[in-house]
Design an enzyme around this catalytic site. Structure first.
Site, PDB file in Angstrom:
ATOM      1  N   ASP A  87       0.877  -1.175   0.000  1.00 28.45           N
ATOM      2  CA  ASP A  87       0.000   0.000   0.000  1.00 28.45           C
ATOM      3  C   ASP A  87       0.915   1.227   0.000  1.00 28.45           C
ATOM      4  O   ASP A  87       1.583   1.512   1.002  1.00 28.45           O
ATOM      5  CB  ASP A  87      -0.872  -0.034   1.262  1.00 28.45           C
ATOM      6  CG  ASP A  87      -1.746   1.202   1.398  1.00 28.45           C
ATOM      7  OD1 ASP A  87      -1.530   2.186   0.654  1.00 28.45           O
ATOM      8  OD2 ASP A  87      -2.641   1.186   2.267  1.00 28.45           O
ATOM      9  N   TYR A 144      -9.986  14.969  -5.402  1.00 26.57           N
ATOM     10  CA  TYR A 144      -9.135  14.271  -6.382  1.00 26.57           C
ATOM     11  C   TYR A 144      -8.345  15.291  -7.206  1.00 26.57           C
ATOM     12  O   TYR A 144      -7.123  15.166  -7.365  1.00 26.57           O
ATOM     13  CB  TYR A 144     -10.023  13.422  -7.299  1.00 26.57           C
ATOM     14  CG  TYR A 144      -9.293  12.720  -8.421  1.00 26.57           C
ATOM     15  CD1 TYR A 144      -8.642  11.510  -8.207  1.00 26.57           C
ATOM     16  CD2 TYR A 144      -9.277  13.255  -9.717  1.00 26.57           C
ATOM     17  CE1 TYR A 144      -7.981  10.856  -9.250  1.00 26.57           C
ATOM     18  CE2 TYR A 144      -8.620  12.612 -10.756  1.00 26.57           C
ATOM     19  CZ  TYR A 144      -7.978  11.410 -10.519  1.00 26.57           C
ATOM     20  OH  TYR A 144      -7.327  10.765 -11.552  1.00 26.57           O
ATOM     21  N   LYS A 195      -4.211  15.863  -7.517  1.00 26.14           N
ATOM     22  CA  LYS A 195      -3.474  15.751  -8.780  1.00 26.14           C
ATOM     23  C   LYS A 195      -2.797  17.084  -9.137  1.00 26.14           C
ATOM     24  O   LYS A 195      -1.709  17.090  -9.729  1.00 26.14           O
ATOM     25  CB  LYS A 195      -4.403  15.287  -9.900  1.00 26.14           C
ATOM     26  CG  LYS A 195      -4.945  13.868  -9.708  1.00 26.14           C
ATOM     27  CD  LYS A 195      -3.846  12.821  -9.718  1.00 26.14           C
ATOM     28  CE  LYS A 195      -4.377  11.398  -9.835  1.00 26.14           C
ATOM     29  NZ  LYS A 195      -3.321  10.399  -9.889  1.00 26.14           N
ATOM     30  N   THR A 223     -10.550   2.456 -18.024  1.00 29.66           N
ATOM     31  CA  THR A 223      -9.908   1.578 -17.025  1.00 29.66           C
ATOM     32  C   THR A 223     -10.894   1.350 -15.872  1.00 29.66           C
ATOM     33  O   THR A 223     -11.903   2.063 -15.760  1.00 29.66           O
ATOM     34  CB  THR A 223      -8.636   2.224 -16.428  1.00 29.66           C
ATOM     35  OG1 THR A 223      -9.036   3.294 -15.577  1.00 29.66           O
ATOM     36  CG2 THR A 223      -7.676   2.720 -17.487  1.00 29.66           C
TER      37      THR A 223
HETATM   38  N1  LIG Z   1      -8.635   6.213 -16.122  1.00 28.51           N
HETATM   39  C1  LIG Z   1      -8.727   7.533 -16.195  1.00 28.51           C
HETATM   40  O1  LIG Z   1      -9.654   8.075 -16.822  1.00 28.51           O
HETATM   41  C2  LIG Z   1      -7.689   8.387 -15.539  1.00 28.51           C
HETATM   42  C3  LIG Z   1      -7.683   9.745 -15.856  1.00 28.51           C
HETATM   43  C4  LIG Z   1      -6.735  10.561 -15.269  1.00 28.51           C
HETATM   44  C5  LIG Z   1      -5.816  10.043 -14.389  1.00 28.51           C
HETATM   45  N2  LIG Z   1      -5.858   8.708 -14.095  1.00 28.51           N
HETATM   46  C6  LIG Z   1      -4.865   8.217 -13.133  1.00 28.51           C
HETATM   47  O2  LIG Z   1      -4.203   7.111 -13.688  1.00 28.51           O
HETATM   48  C7  LIG Z   1      -3.683   6.305 -12.621  1.00 28.51           C
HETATM   49  C8  LIG Z   1      -4.000   4.835 -12.922  1.00 28.51           C
HETATM   50  O3  LIG Z   1      -5.403   4.661 -12.835  1.00 28.51           O
HETATM   51  P1  LIG Z   1      -6.208   3.705 -13.834  1.00 28.51           P
HETATM   52  O4  LIG Z   1      -7.036   4.577 -14.673  1.00 28.51           O
HETATM   53  O5  LIG Z   1      -5.315   2.747 -14.470  1.00 28.51           O
HETATM   54  O6  LIG Z   1      -7.210   3.009 -12.812  1.00 28.51           O
HETATM   55  P2  LIG Z   1      -7.105   1.605 -12.036  1.00 28.51           P
HETATM   56  O7  LIG Z   1      -7.153   0.500 -13.012  1.00 28.51           O
HETATM   57  O8  LIG Z   1      -8.106   1.671 -10.956  1.00 28.51           O
HETATM   58  O9  LIG Z   1      -5.627   1.637 -11.440  1.00 28.51           O
HETATM   59  C9  LIG Z   1      -5.288   2.192 -10.213  1.00 28.51           C
HETATM   60  C10 LIG Z   1      -4.317   1.227  -9.573  1.00 28.51           C
HETATM   61  O10 LIG Z   1      -3.818   1.805  -8.368  1.00 28.51           O
HETATM   62  C11 LIG Z   1      -3.710   0.773  -7.414  1.00 28.51           C
HETATM   63  N3  LIG Z   1      -3.795   1.352  -6.076  1.00 28.51           N
HETATM   64  C12 LIG Z   1      -4.825   2.040  -5.542  1.00 28.51           C
HETATM   65  N4  LIG Z   1      -4.538   2.394  -4.276  1.00 28.51           N
HETATM   66  C13 LIG Z   1      -3.299   1.909  -4.021  1.00 28.51           C
HETATM   67  C14 LIG Z   1      -2.463   1.934  -2.889  1.00 28.51           C
HETATM   68  N5  LIG Z   1      -2.850   2.532  -1.755  1.00 28.51           N
HETATM   69  N6  LIG Z   1      -1.253   1.332  -2.968  1.00 28.51           N
HETATM   70  C15 LIG Z   1      -0.847   0.726  -4.101  1.00 28.51           C
HETATM   71  N7  LIG Z   1      -1.607   0.667  -5.204  1.00 28.51           N
HETATM   72  C16 LIG Z   1      -2.812   1.253  -5.168  1.00 28.51           C
HETATM   73  C17 LIG Z   1      -4.868  -0.175  -7.712  1.00 28.51           C
HETATM   74  O11 LIG Z   1      -4.591  -1.516  -7.368  1.00 28.51           O
HETATM   75  P3  LIG Z   1      -4.931  -2.146  -5.921  1.00 28.51           P
HETATM   76  O12 LIG Z   1      -6.341  -1.776  -5.619  1.00 28.51           O
HETATM   77  O13 LIG Z   1      -4.670  -3.591  -6.072  1.00 28.51           O
HETATM   78  O14 LIG Z   1      -3.956  -1.529  -5.005  1.00 28.51           O
HETATM   79  C18 LIG Z   1      -4.975  -0.092  -9.225  1.00 28.51           C
HETATM   80  O15 LIG Z   1      -4.250  -1.136  -9.856  1.00 28.51           O
HETATM   81  C19 LIG Z   1      -4.312   6.836 -11.342  1.00 28.51           C
HETATM   82  O16 LIG Z   1      -3.378   7.624 -10.655  1.00 28.51           O
HETATM   83  C20 LIG Z   1      -5.465   7.695 -11.839  1.00 28.51           C
HETATM   84  O17 LIG Z   1      -5.787   8.736 -10.950  1.00 28.51           O
HETATM   85  C21 LIG Z   1      -6.765   7.868 -14.645  1.00 28.51           C
END
Ligand SMILES: NC(=O)c1ccc[n+]([C@@H]2O[C@H](COP(=O)([O-])OP(=O)(O)OC[C@H]3O[C@@H](n4cnc5c(N)ncnc54)[C@H](OP(=O)(O)O)[C@@H]3O)[C@@H](O)[C@H]2O)c1
Length: 250
Positions: free
Chosen positions: A59, A151, A155, A186
């Site tokens: 974590d 959020y 960021k 995602t």
């Molecule tokens: N998808 C979008 O539209 C979007 C847009 C802008 C920015 N982002 C950013 O992109 C990044 C990746 O997100 P994603 O879109 O790929 O969504 P996602 O699939 O939900 O990925 C987020 C990952 O972070 C891990 N995580 C969450 N809390 C954690 C913790 N305390 N320690 C370690 N790992 C942790 C989760 O895995 P576990 O739960 O197993 O830990 C998950 O694999 C994030 O920072 C998100 O804010 C996404």
């Protein structure tokens, strides 16, 4: 030169696509997330490269867990390191609402998780080798909405922190850059918790907001992360790269 990519949040979405891409380019990997099952699945999908893959459930918002992780990392004797601070959580709320727990959680993972990782990995970055850090923020960190203030603020802090790091770490042979994704398909997105027909409707509605006419894929964000982490961008530091189909302008 031995190259190690340390990727947080690698069990799904953007982090998983990024791990697969680094592996394809023959980097060693250290993949991190809370859920070991998701990390094992990512490891299974890394089939096109030859680098070693280390899996560490952690974590990132828990400083003592990150310290334990770092002591294991030092045993890998990395030369060039790319740290991808990608782990993140998202919770929306009405403006003026969202209690302290929600605010603390958003910052604990999205900002402090990245800070803890950086603080522990910095001593492993030997000045003789080039290193890079890529922070994954969000287009909401540049231009917020009313319903995402916690959020978005976390960021925005990450964007600003990226620039401080770039100023302070260049002399140590470390580049620091930031990718700001737009709406990407995602698990973090609410439309992925809808039944398939509702998800299609949501994606159709989202199209009209996107100058490029569609949401993004995790692989498209991974390409930008890889560019900023690799030597292809060796004269780039402090960059804040929007990869968002143009939504930041819409
Ligand atoms: N998808 C979008 O539209 C979007 C847009 C802008 C920015 N982002 C950013 O992109 C990044 C990746 O997100 P994603 O879109 O790929 O969504 P996602 O699939 O939900 O990925 C987020 C990952 O972070 C891990 N995580 C969450 N809390 C954690 C913790 N305390 N320690 C370690 N790992 C942790 C989760 O895995 P576990 O739960 O197993 O830990 C998950 O694999 C994030 O920072 C998100 O804010 C996404």
């Amino acid at each position: 030169m031995k190259k190690l990519a340390i990727i947080t949040g690698a069990g799904s979405g953007i982090g998983r696509a990024t791990a697969i891409l680094f592996h394809k380019n023959n980097w060693d990997l250290l993949i991190i997330g809370r859920d070991p099952v998701k990390l094992a699945e990512t490891k299974k999908l890394c089939i096109h490269g030859s680098g070693q893959i280390h899996v560490e459930p952690c974590d990132v918002g828990n400083e003592s867990q990150v310290k334990t992780l770092a002591s294991k990392m030092s045993l890998l004797h990395p030369e060039s390191i790319a740290l991808v601070n990608n782990a993140g959580i998202f919770k929306n709320h009405q403006v003026g609402e969202g209690g302290s727990e929600l605010w603390l959680n958003q910052f604990q993972v999205n900002l402090f998780g990245a800070v803890f990782m950086l603080q522990q990995i910095l001593p492993l970055m030997n000045i003789q080798f080039p290193h890079s850090i890529v922070n994954v923020a969000s287009t909401l960190g540049l231009r917020p909405t009313a319903e995402t203030s916690a959020y978005s603020a976390s960021k925005a802090a990450m964007v600003n922190w990226t620039q401080s790091l770039a100023l302070g770490l260049g002399a140590k042979n470390i580049r620091v850059n930031c990718v700001c994704p737009g709406i990407v398909d995602t698990p973090i997105q609410a439309f992925n918790r809808q039944p398939p027909d509702e998800k299609s409707k949501s994606l159709e509605q989202l199209k009209s907001l996107q100058p490029l006419g569609r949401v993004g894929t995790p692989e498209e964000i991974a390409e930008s992360i890889y560019f900023l982490a690799s030597e292809n961008s060796r004269w780039t530091t402090g960059a804040i790269l929007s990869v968002d189909g143009g939504i930041n302008l819409a």
